[in-house]
Structure formats: C-alpha cells, structure tokens
Design an enzyme around this catalytic site. Structure first.
Site, PDB file in Angstrom:
ATOM      1  N   ASP A 170     -13.846  12.396   7.853  1.00  0.00           N
ATOM      2  CA  ASP A 170     -13.125  11.281   7.127  1.00  0.00           C
ATOM      3  C   ASP A 170     -11.779  11.876   7.526  1.00  0.00           C
ATOM      4  OD1 ASP A 170     -13.296   8.545   5.633  1.00  0.00           O
ATOM      5  OD2 ASP A 170     -11.706   9.036   5.747  1.00  0.00           O
ATOM      6  N   ARG A 200       1.268  -1.155   0.387  1.00  0.00           N
ATOM      7  CA  ARG A 200      -0.255   0.323  -0.261  1.00  0.00           C
ATOM      8  C   ARG A 200       1.103   0.729  -0.001  1.00  0.00           C
ATOM      9  NH1 ARG A 200      -5.821  -0.284   3.721  1.00  0.00           N
ATOM     10  NH2 ARG A 200      -6.304  -2.287   2.851  1.00  0.00           N
TER      11      ARG A 200
HETATM   12  C1  LIG Z   1     -14.176   1.327   5.070  1.00  0.00           C
HETATM   13  S1  LIG Z   1     -14.925   2.824   4.788  1.00  0.00           S
HETATM   14  C2  LIG Z   1     -16.875   3.147   5.230  1.00  0.00           C
HETATM   15  C3  LIG Z   1     -17.579   4.305   4.248  1.00  0.00           C
HETATM   16  C4  LIG Z   1     -18.830   4.587   5.066  1.00  0.00           C
HETATM   17  N1  LIG Z   1     -19.082   4.776   5.669  1.00  0.00           N
HETATM   18  C5  LIG Z   1     -19.555   3.556   4.766  1.00  0.00           C
HETATM   19  O1  LIG Z   1     -20.077   2.031   5.204  1.00  0.00           O
HETATM   20  O2  LIG Z   1     -19.353   2.570   3.369  1.00  0.00           O
HETATM   21  C6  LIG Z   1     -13.609   3.974   6.128  1.00  0.00           C
HETATM   22  C7  LIG Z   1     -13.650   5.258   6.516  1.00  0.00           C
HETATM   23  O3  LIG Z   1     -13.271   5.361   7.331  1.00  0.00           O
HETATM   24  C8  LIG Z   1     -11.715   6.470   6.817  1.00  0.00           C
HETATM   25  N2  LIG Z   1     -11.680   6.638   9.224  1.00  0.00           N
HETATM   26  C9  LIG Z   1     -10.492   5.275   9.089  1.00  0.00           C
HETATM   27  N3  LIG Z   1      -9.742   6.148  10.305  1.00  0.00           N
HETATM   28  C10 LIG Z   1      -9.979   6.473  10.458  1.00  0.00           C
HETATM   29  C11 LIG Z   1     -10.278   7.893  11.664  1.00  0.00           C
HETATM   30  N4  LIG Z   1      -9.706   7.539  13.208  1.00  0.00           N
HETATM   31  N5  LIG Z   1     -10.285   9.377  11.737  1.00  0.00           N
HETATM   32  C12 LIG Z   1     -12.019   9.254  10.534  1.00  0.00           C
HETATM   33  N6  LIG Z   1     -12.453   7.925  10.057  1.00  0.00           N
HETATM   34  C13 LIG Z   1     -11.218   7.666   9.696  1.00  0.00           C
HETATM   35  C14 LIG Z   1     -11.494   5.874   6.332  1.00  0.00           C
HETATM   36  O4  LIG Z   1     -10.527   6.732   5.550  1.00  0.00           O
HETATM   37  C15 LIG Z   1     -12.291   5.383   5.358  1.00  0.00           C
HETATM   38  O5  LIG Z   1     -12.586   6.316   4.558  1.00  0.00           O
END
Ligand SMILES: C[S@@+](CC[C@H](N)C(=O)[O-])C[C@H]1O[C@@H](n2cnc3c(N)ncnc32)[C@H](O)[C@@H]1O
Length: 278
Positions: A147, A36
């Site tokens: 995010d 990655r």
């Molecule tokens: C798998 S996606 C889920 C998106 C959406 N909620 C869905 O269920 O389709 C997870 C998201 O969480 C974000 N994320 C991970 N760690 C985070 C943090 N500490 N604070 C805010 N966002 C975070 C990632 O950047 C990513 O865009």
C-alpha cells in the site's frame, strides 16, 4: 491571499497528488480535502488550507509533509471478506487448478494484495487458504500486501483488529485464527495468530512507480477498490505494469465496480471482475 494565487496553489496541489499517487482530487471538492488535511494544517500552525498550501509550495515543506498528506487523503475503507465471491473463486477454482497443474509436487502459490490498506484483504486470503490446508489440500502459499499509506501498513503489520472489524469472519474461523489480547490496553481487540502472520508480508509500494520490486510469477493479484480513484490513463498503466507480474494463466481480481477498467490484450475475462492472463 488573492484569488489567482489561491487557484494556482489548488491546481498545483491537485496535479501533484495525481502524479505522485494516481488519486484524482477534483479542485471543487476543496472543503473535503481541507477537512481531511486539518490535522496537518494544525500541526504546522498554518493559517487554514491556503496557508498550508503556501507552506508546502513556497516554504519548502512539501517533501516532508507529503507522506502525511498521502496518509490523510487516501480512502482506506476495507473489510474482512469484502466482495466474498472472489474468495470462493480462489478456493473452488484457483487452488484446485494450481494443485492439478503442478501434481505430484505441491504448488507454491504467490498472492499479492496490491492495495492492501490495513490488511483485512490479505488476512482474509490467508484464512481461506489456511482452511484449504486444513481440508487436506496440499500446497504452500505466501501473501504480499502493499500500500502507499505508511499508517495503514503499520496497522497491517500489527495485525490487531477490533471485534467489530473482525465480525465478518465466521465465528468458528475467528476463534481459530485470532487471539484475544490480555493487556487492558488491548481490550475489545484480537490479533491474527502467528500461523497466519508468518504467511503475510507487508511492504510500501506506490502503484504509480514505474517498476515494482515484486516477483514476476505471481499467481493471483487482488487490485480491488483502488483504481476507482485514478484517471483512465493511470488505470491502464497500473493494470499493464501489474500484468507483467503475473505468470501466464495468473489472475487479476478487481473490485466489482471496477471491471470496466481492465482492458489489456493479454487479459481474458473469466467473470465480471476476474481476469486471466493468456
Ligand atoms: C479503499 S482501499 C481498498 C482496500 C482493499 N483492497 C479492499 O478492497 O478492501 C484503497 C487503498 O488503496 C491505497 N492506494 C491509493 N493509491 C495508491 C497507490 N498509488 N499505490 C498503492 N496504494 C494506493 C490506499 O492507501 C488504500 O489503502
């Protein structure tokens, strides 16, 4: 590089990502992490992953590289209408109940997509609520998407998606709420209409921060498919901070695989992945 130092850097890196983002990176998944991060390894001219970690920890590149590292390490998979039953509950229960509660004044619903990725969740909410308005329900709404990934937030703000990404949206709604780009560069894509874009705001927010600059009377928080990447302690602290931003009676919606994670004295289970603040 000798093995103890290599191991020390791996552990430092994994600890750093955990404390800064909540994301647990098992050291044994080194190959996945390395692949990655390949674009950054190449960009800084490091000799492989070991060389990159040495640049971060020994040559002072850490703070500069960190946002880019986070962009590459987060899993951003999302879809329009993902786990669609949540949107049914929003339309069939949460909205009518909010209207009844504030009658005769139309309510102002505040909805937060707390790990919004590139915006599909926030725009799905916007579409289903716009449809409620079309059906004659009387209310106002505002959606906040947040995010940790700047790259995802930029995409969310542009609100331009490929036809394939938009395919889960029923055809009639796709025609109503998206517009095709005319420029050749935008072939095969469509953008959310201004009517929806005006209702949705995106902002950078790290769920690991101790405080969140968000209102404390939010009606519904979508926190879906992000807690799965966190350890139990971080999951509990994030949930607890978010509960502080819900109004009494407000809802917390997590991903279907995450319902076990929500255990908070103020939250009562409404259905498997939906919780309500008492
Ligand atoms: C798998 S996606 C889920 C998106 C959406 N909620 C869905 O269920 O389709 C997870 C998201 O969480 C974000 N994320 C991970 N760690 C985070 C943090 N500490 N604070 C805010 N966002 C975070 C990632 O950047 C990513 O865009």
């Amino acid at each position: 590089m000798n093995q103890p130092l290599r191991h020390a850097h791996d552990q430092m890196f994994s600890d750093l990502i955990r404390t800064r983002t909540g994301i647990q990176l098992p050291v044994h998944r080194r190959q996945m992490i390395e692949s990655r991060l390949r674009p950054r390894i190449l960009a800084v001219g490091a000799k492989g992953f070991d060389g990159y970690l040495a640049q971060l920890f020994d040559n002072g590149l850490l703070e500069e590289e960190l946002p880019l590292v986070i962009d590459l390490l987060t899993t951003n998979k999302t879809d329009f209408y993902r786990e669609a039953t949540h949107f049914d509950v929003l339309v069939r229960e949460i909205v009518p109940e909010a209207i009844r509660r504030s009658a005769p004044i139309p309510p102002r619903l505040k909805i937060w997509s707390a790990a919004s990725s590139e915006g599909a969740e926030a725009y799905t909410i916007a579409i289903v609520l716009a449809e409620c308005l079309r059906a004659g329900k009387n209310f106002f709404y505002a959606i906040l998407g947040t995010d940790i990934s700047q790259r995802m937030l930029e995409r969310a703000q542009r609100a331009i998606y490929t036809k394939e990404q938009l395919s889960p949206i029923p055809a009639e709604l796709r025609a109503r709420y998206t517009m095709q780009g005319r420029a050749p560069a935008h072939a095969g894509t469509a953008r959310m209409v201004p009517e929806l874009r005006d209702r949705v705001q995106f902002m950078h927010l790290n769920l690991m921060d101790r405080t969140y600059p968000v209102d404390r009377d939010v009606d519904v928080i979508f926190l879906r498919n992000v807690l799965i990447y966190f350890g139990a302690e971080d999951q509990a602290s994030v949930v607890s901070r978010l509960v502080g931003h819900l109004r009494p009676g407000g809802y917390l919606i997590v991903g279907h695989s995450e319902s076990m994670v929500v255990s908070h004295p103020q939250m009562k289970q409404h259905s498997p992945s939906i919780f309500r603040k008492t």
